[in-house]
Design a protein around this motif. Structure first.
Motif: not given
Length: 315
Positions: A187-195, A217-228, A259-260
């Motif tokens: 998730d190179t720009i950190g836009v993913g969400t758990p769903g 491999h999550f980036h934490d741009t929107y604070g979603q890295a841990l939940v993802n 990164n996370l």
């Protein structure tokens, strides 16, 4: 508190492998070039903290990533702890030759799920990049070297916007079909969400690729890295990329923030009762030390909290 209370959840793996990317993915995004002796000490400290897979450097041409131009010097001088793997990133056969000459046993290649990023990062189309990787993977495997694949822009692209799940799966399957043993979904720009993570894993499963062949491999741009990450673990993934202190980004996608953080990941997993083999105080001390060398605070929330607690104890 120096450690979280343990409250396990059902449906999670007993153990997770942390694929530490700080020395490579973290330091490649620093404006200043970090001295090779600091890099060598960082790698040694990470191994001493219990990390068993540490991506040491990259054999990309120094013109494109000058921060890692000292790859040969680093590998020739750094200590290699027993039982620890030290993969390196290679873009092409020339990079592979440089790595093999230094006795590397693990490499990673890096593809893209989108055409725009493939052009910007590799100066090739997605199809052309696959053609470039094919002889690299074949030669590496013939040499007894394990090959991992990264796939960038799996959740969104700063130029193309949302990336269709089917497009990601198609590119990922092509990389695995080359002979890579594992595929890291970035998730190179950190836009993913758990769903979104859950949907992507389900799509790979429908294509015949189970979670045992995947990493995240999550980036934490929107604070979603841990939940993802938690969503990925619930989906059966057992290998997670992380960077000590949360350093890093992507030189070719400026919207890609850090990164996370490995410490934040270890804190969460410890609280869930998931084994990592990592000593959190030692790791946090390493990242605090690195932050001092970089001249700025660590982005990791856990490093910040543990450092503040240690300072209060001394007062």
């Amino acid at each position: 508190m120096r450690a979280p209370q343990e409250f396990p959840l059902d449906g999670l793996p007993e153990r997770v492998t942390i694929y530490e990317v700080g020395p490579r993915d973290g330091l490649q995004n620093e404006a200043a070039i970090v001295p090779v002796e600091v890099k060598a000490e960082l790698v040694a400290r990470l191994a001493a903290a219990g990390l068993t897979t540490i991506e040491a450097t990259s054999f990309v041409h120094p013109k494109w990533v000058p921060q890692l131009a000292d790859a040969e010097e680093l590998l020739a001088t750094m200590d290699r702890a027993p039982g620890v793997r030290y993969p390196v990133l290679v873009p092409n056969e020339r990079g592979l030759s440089r790595a093999l000459a230094l006795g590397v046993t693990d490499i990673a290649i890096f593809g893209s799920a989108t055409e725009t990023f493939a052009r910007r990062n590799l100066n090739r189309t997605v199809a052309e990049s696959m053609e470039m990787f094919a002889p690299v993977v074949a030669r590496a495997r013939d040499s007894g070297v394990a090959v991992r694949a990264y796939l960038s822009m799996c959740f969104g692209d700063p130029w193309e916007g949302p990336v269709p799940v089917g497009q990601v799966v198609a590119a990922g399957v092509r990389l695995l079909d080359l002979g890579c043993h594992r595929l890291s979904l970035g998730d190179t720009i950190g836009v993913g969400t758990p769903g979104h993570v859950t949907a992507l894993l389900a799509a790979f499963a429908a294509a015949g690729v189970g979670p045992e062949r995947l990493a995240v491999h999550f980036h934490d741009t929107y604070g979603q890295a841990l939940v993802n990450t938690l969503a990925a673990l619930r989906g059966g993934v057992t290998e997670v990329d992380a960077s000590a202190g949360g350093i890093g980004g992507c030189p070719y996608a400026r919207s890609a923030t850090g990164n996370l953080a490995t410490e934040d990941l270890v804190w969460m997993l410890s609280g869930l009762g998931v084994e990592t083999g990592v000593d959190l105080p030692s790791l946090a001390a390493t990242s605090a030390w690195l932050a001092g060398r970089l001249g700025r605070p660590s982005p990791s929330r856990v490093v910040q909290a543990l450092s503040a607690a240690a300072a209060e104890t001394k007062e």
